[in-house]
Design a protein around this motif. Structure first.
Motif, PDB file in Angstrom:
ATOM      1  N   ARG A 179     -10.818  23.842  18.145  1.00  0.00           N
ATOM      2  CA  ARG A 179     -12.259  24.062  18.079  1.00  0.00           C
ATOM      3  C   ARG A 179     -13.028  22.754  18.203  1.00  0.00           C
ATOM      4  NH1 ARG A 179     -13.970  29.040  16.391  1.00  0.00           N
ATOM      5  NH2 ARG A 179     -12.341  30.495  15.733  1.00  0.00           N
ATOM      6  N   GLY A 180     -14.229  22.877  18.714  1.00  0.00           N
ATOM      7  CA  GLY A 180     -15.137  21.746  18.844  1.00  0.00           C
ATOM      8  C   GLY A 180     -16.562  22.257  18.910  1.00  0.00           C
ATOM      9  N   ILE A 181     -17.454  21.428  19.427  1.00  0.00           N
ATOM     10  CA  ILE A 181     -18.846  21.836  19.623  1.00  0.00           C
ATOM     11  C   ILE A 181     -19.241  21.548  21.064  1.00  0.00           C
ATOM     12  CG2 ILE A 181     -19.507  21.515  17.216  1.00  0.00           C
ATOM     13  CD1 ILE A 181     -20.749  18.841  18.008  1.00  0.00           C
ATOM     14  N   PHE A 182     -20.247  22.273  21.524  1.00  0.00           N
ATOM     15  CA  PHE A 182     -20.700  22.155  22.911  1.00  0.00           C
ATOM     16  C   PHE A 182     -22.218  22.001  22.920  1.00  0.00           C
ATOM     17  CE2 PHE A 182     -21.968  23.780  27.067  1.00  0.00           C
ATOM     18  CZ  PHE A 182     -21.066  23.133  27.904  1.00  0.00           C
ATOM     19  N   HIS A 183     -22.695  20.984  23.613  1.00  0.00           N
ATOM     20  CA  HIS A 183     -24.129  20.759  23.784  1.00  0.00           C
ATOM     21  C   HIS A 183     -24.491  21.081  25.230  1.00  0.00           C
ATOM     22  CE1 HIS A 183     -24.608  18.713  19.887  1.00  0.00           C
ATOM     23  NE2 HIS A 183     -23.452  18.128  20.143  1.00  0.00           N
ATOM     24  N   ASP A 184     -25.384  22.074  25.423  1.00  0.00           N
ATOM     25  CA  ASP A 184     -25.782  22.386  26.793  1.00  0.00           C
ATOM     26  C   ASP A 184     -26.776  21.349  27.297  1.00  0.00           C
ATOM     27  OD1 ASP A 184     -28.200  22.995  25.637  1.00  0.00           O
ATOM     28  OD2 ASP A 184     -28.132  25.129  26.065  1.00  0.00           O
ATOM     29  N   VAL A 185     -27.199  21.509  28.549  1.00  0.00           N
ATOM     30  CA  VAL A 185     -28.056  20.498  29.172  1.00  0.00           C
ATOM     31  C   VAL A 185     -29.433  20.439  28.516  1.00  0.00           C
ATOM     32  CG1 VAL A 185     -26.880  20.573  31.393  1.00  0.00           C
ATOM     33  CG2 VAL A 185     -28.721  22.202  30.928  1.00  0.00           C
ATOM     34  N   ASP A 186     -29.801  21.486  27.766  1.00  0.00           N
ATOM     35  CA  ASP A 186     -31.079  21.476  27.051  1.00  0.00           C
ATOM     36  C   ASP A 186     -30.946  20.916  25.640  1.00  0.00           C
ATOM     37  OD1 ASP A 186     -32.401  22.651  29.217  1.00  0.00           O
ATOM     38  OD2 ASP A 186     -31.800  24.654  28.575  1.00  0.00           O
TER      39      ASP A 186
ATOM     40  N   ARG B  16     -27.570  14.514  35.573  1.00  0.00           N
ATOM     41  CA  ARG B  16     -26.786  15.736  35.475  1.00  0.00           C
ATOM     42  C   ARG B  16     -26.821  16.469  36.813  1.00  0.00           C
ATOM     43  NH1 ARG B  16     -23.206  16.977  31.339  1.00  0.00           N
ATOM     44  NH2 ARG B  16     -24.087  16.433  29.312  1.00  0.00           N
ATOM     45  N   ALA B  17     -25.648  16.870  37.301  1.00  0.00           N
ATOM     46  CA  ALA B  17     -25.610  17.722  38.478  1.00  0.00           C
ATOM     47  C   ALA B  17     -26.069  19.129  38.094  1.00  0.00           C
ATOM     48  CB  ALA B  17     -24.195  17.765  39.046  1.00  0.00           C
ATOM     49  N   LEU B  18     -26.599  19.863  39.060  1.00  0.00           N
ATOM     50  CA  LEU B  18     -27.150  21.188  38.763  1.00  0.00           C
ATOM     51  C   LEU B  18     -26.081  22.164  38.292  1.00  0.00           C
ATOM     52  CD1 LEU B  18     -29.753  21.778  41.623  1.00  0.00           C
ATOM     53  CD2 LEU B  18     -30.136  20.974  39.294  1.00  0.00           C
ATOM     54  N   PHE B  19     -24.824  21.936  38.693  1.00  0.00           N
ATOM     55  CA  PHE B  19     -23.779  22.873  38.301  1.00  0.00           C
ATOM     56  C   PHE B  19     -23.169  22.528  36.945  1.00  0.00           C
ATOM     57  CE2 PHE B  19     -22.175  19.823  41.457  1.00  0.00           C
ATOM     58  CZ  PHE B  19     -21.300  19.084  40.670  1.00  0.00           C
ATOM     59  N   GLU B  20     -23.591  21.455  36.312  1.00  0.00           N
ATOM     60  CA  GLU B  20     -23.062  21.094  35.001  1.00  0.00           C
ATOM     61  C   GLU B  20     -23.724  21.934  33.920  1.00  0.00           C
ATOM     62  OE1 GLU B  20     -22.600  16.945  34.036  1.00  0.00           O
ATOM     63  OE2 GLU B  20     -22.862  16.381  36.132  1.00  0.00           O
TER      64      GLU B  20
END
Length: 750
Positions: free
Chosen positions: A476-483, A405-409
């Motif tokens: 609509r959808g769902i979003f998973h953050d980097v954590d 993962r890039a830091l800005f993602e």
């Protein structure tokens, strides 16, 4: 000897390979034009916030090339072994510190001692951060501000009272304490107050009543000062005495108005002005201040001056001067911060003050060592994050790696059956969208909100594969953050661009279809309105005619005028419209009849090619120009490279996961069998199979009848039909009959 740098090509971008800290030390010397980025915002980077705070040396919210170079040089100077930096470890080996890091090593050993750690060869970031509250709780702050509980018990009470006497100062632990500056202020205030109280007897000439009498004198001072000034005026100019009285006209003007009358009385002297400068108390006017002056005469003037009948100008000035001295002394006393400690000030021992000061200096002596704790945290954070940050600033290989993962993602979006793995912070959205709309990449703006309803944020997501037709605002959808945390996601804006070559080629037809649909809908709406208007006019006219016919005598017969409205007008207009449409259809059918089937297919292919080939060419050029630079620049990045969106990167950014390995597809539709076996009590109106077949047959015959000529011609040309059948079906194309030759006449009879 410096390690030679290696450059690699990532998605068309030539970037320096930063696989080790040694390579980074060399890479900071390359020109800024060869860096992928020259500046980036602190917001939106997924790393330790404290690290970003250290990197942002000027605290302007942005990290620039010079700050990155300084951080690398600082780390290289303090680390003689770079293994920890290569491993991106949060544990610092104390033997890895260079001689310049001796102070950091001493700070690390103190922390390990405070934490009672058994391993003193290394220290972790967690231990450094855990030591801060421990050191603060132990009273070790390094700022010279000592809380009373960490002072010798003998002087704790004195220190607490001194702290309460002055503005509060707090140490790094947030505790109120005392430092050398506060102690010196106490010494100065104590000396000044003791000297000031020694002058009290000389100033308080009236004993214990001095302050009260001085306040009473200050209360009447404006009145008596004005009176004795009026006496001096009359002494110098006797005729001025008449001017001190109210004019008759002014008195008459305020009669009946209590407020105005009271104001006028206030401007009068308190007594007749005496050129000798003597106030005779018995001559006081009964004005607004009469009661105040009479009480002052009884309580102050008579006892102090010794004369209850009069008060001279000289006696008044003496009283006023003594009162001013009393009040000035009291004001200085009230301003002293240690006036509450007056009783114990003479008994405060210098030894106690020196003990407090010694504790403050001892704590301040630890400042340099404790400041090294902060620098120790900085070094460990640089060891952990600096190489990672450089691989997202100097180079950007993590952007092209499926497992990194890039830091800005910010995370991954799941929407419409696809997985979008690249999302960057886009706040505020308006300027970000204004910039990305100049590019050729399809961008989704998605509002990400926590499931608990807390504050969310907005991200920009590039769409690089599939189709963009089904991506609409509100989807609509769902979003998973980097954590790995899950959020709700809603599309708020779509920057629509072709996502694939096929979509670019078919997009003109989609636009034509949308245009035709909108026009048909607008025509239909307008027609409905016209039809309703005509019906309304016809109804009104018919009603009016019926009313006239029943209430008025029949008119003389006359020629009927041509009607321009009513039902007849509607029928006529409808007939004209139907005739026009029929004529147009007849013309189109006539033109189609003149074409062969091959001509029709060739024309359709030609039209499609004329539309699709230029659209495909322009779409291909757009797809080749796609890049991710605008996506990051909209978030505040300054980039040197376009970050070209190659087909490999496009497949990495937008994915449609396939079925699991070993899975099979069962083509049976359970819904069909369920509906077939469903028993219901409701009778449904269904069209019979015979009616459906009849309608289909009529439509098929109509279509075949319109194209009968090219079909029969084609069949006859291939010999599928006999000559007689072809002549019957195509009489216009049958060969003309050739007349038979005349038979010779019979021979003559002999």
């Amino acid at each position: 000897m410096p390690t030679p740098l290696v450059y690699r090509r990532y998605g068309g971008s030539l970037q320096v390979d930063l696989s080790s800290f040694e390579a980074l030390v060399e890479a900071i010397h390359i020109p800024e034009t060869q860096w992928m980025a020259t500046a980036c915002p602190v917001d939106g980077l997924q790393c330790d916030p404290r690290f970003l705070s250290f990197m942002d040396a000027d605290k302007n919210g942005r990290i620039r090339v010079a700050e990155v170079r300084d951080a690398v040089k600082h780390t290289a100077k303090l680390l003689q072994s770079r293994k920890g930096a290569d491993a991106r470890s949060e544990v610092l080996e104390l033997d890895a510190l260079s001689p310049e890091g001796a102070k950091l090593k001493a700070a690390a050993l103190r922390i390990l001692g405070v934490l009672k750690a058994t391993d003193t060869a290394r220290i972790s970031l967690e231990q450094v951060r855990a030591s801060d509250p421990v050191l603060r709780t132990a009273g070790i702050n390094g700022d010279g501000i000592v809380a009373p509980e960490f002072l010798p018990e003998k002087v704790r009470g004195l220190a607490s009272r001194i702290i309460a006497a002055f503005p509060e100062v707090k140490n790094r632990a947030g505790q109120a304490g005392i430092d050398s500056a506060t102690l010196q202020r106490f010494r100065d205030a104590r000396t000044a107050l003791l000297a000031h109280t020694g002058q009290k007897a000389a100033v308080f000439v009236w004993g214990e009543q001095s302050l009260a009498r001085a306040q009473r004198i200050r209360e009447v001072k404006p009145l008596l000062d004005a009176y004795f000034l009026q006496c001096r005026l009359v002494a110098a100019q006797p005729e001025a005495a008449s001017s001190l009285k109210l004019a008759a006209g002014r008195v008459e003007g305020v009669l009946g108005d209590t407020a105005a009358l009271e104001k006028a009385a206030t401007s009068l002297p308190i007594a007749p002005a005496d050129p000798a400068g003597v106030l005779t108390w018995s001559k006081l006017y009964r004005g607004p201040a009469f009661e105040t002056l009479e009480a002052f005469r009884k309580d102050v003037a008579a006892p102090v001056a010794g004369d209850a009948e009069k008060l001279t100008d000289a006696a008044w000035r003496d009283l006023s001067a003594k009162a001013d001295a009393v009040l000035a002394w009291q004001a200085t006393f009230d301003a002293s911060p240690v006036k509450g400690m007056l009783d114990e000030l003479p008994s405060v021992a210098d030894a106690d003050l020196e003990a407090i000061e010694a504790a403050s200096k001892a704590d301040l002596a630890l400042k340099e060592e404790l400041d090294a704790v902060t620098e120790l945290e900085r070094l460990i954070l640089y060891q952990r994050w600096l190489l990672t940050f450089a691989n997202n600033f100097v180079s950007m290989p993590d952007l092209y790696h499926a497992q990194k993962r890039a830091l800005f993602e910010r995370g991954t979006l799941i929407l419409g059956g696809r997985k979008y793995t690249l999302a960057v912070l886009a706040q505020p959205r308006a300027p970000h969208a204004a910039l990305t709309s100049q590019g050729t990449t399809c961008i989704l703006y998605v509002n990400v909100t926590p499931k608990d309803g807390g504050p969310g944020y907005e991200v920009a997501v590039p769409v690089t594969r599939g189709r963009s037709a089904n991506l609409e605002v509100g989807k609509r959808g769902i979003f998973h953050d980097v954590d790995g945390k899950e959020f709700d996601a809603t599309v708020t804006q779509v920057i629509r661009q072709p996502v694939s070559l096929w979509e670019a080629m078919t997009m003109p037809f989609q636009r034509i279809g949308a245009f035709i649909s909108s026009k048909v809908e607008s025509f239909a709406t307008a027609g409905d309105k016209v039809f309703e208007s005509k019906l309304e006019q016809s109804y009104v006219q018919t009603t009016a005619l019926a009313t006239t016919a029943t209430t008025a005598p029949p008119p003389a017969p006359a020629a009927a005028p041509a009607q321009t409205g009513g039902a007849a007008g509607i029928v006529a207009a409808g007939g004209i419209a139907f005739a026009a449409v029929g004529s147009a259809l007849a013309f189109i059918v006539g033109q189609v009849k003149s074409l062969t089937l091959v001509d029709v297919i060739s024309a359709a292919i030609s039209i499609a090619a004329i539309v699709m080939l230029p659209a495909g060419l322009f779409g291909w050029l757009k797809l080749r120009k796609r890049n991710l630079a605008l996506l990051l620049e909209g978030s505040g990045w300054a980039l040197n490279d376009r970050l070209k969106l190659t087909s490999e990167l496009a497949s990495l950014v937008t994915r449609k996961p396939g079925l699991p390995k070993g899975a099979r597809v069962d083509s049976t539709d359970p819904l069909r069998s369920t509906v077939q076996g469903l028993d219901t009590d409701e009778e449904e109106e269904r069209t019979s199979l015979g009616k459906k077949l009849l309608v289909a047959l009529v439509i098929a015959l109509a279509v075949l009848w319109q194209v009968r000529v090219p079909i029969v011609r084609y069949a006859c040309g291939h010999g599928w039909l006999g000559a007689e059948s072809c002549s019957a079906l195509l009489p216009s194309e049958a060969p003309a009959a050739t007349p038979a030759p005349a038979s010779p006449p019979p021979p003559a009879a002999p």
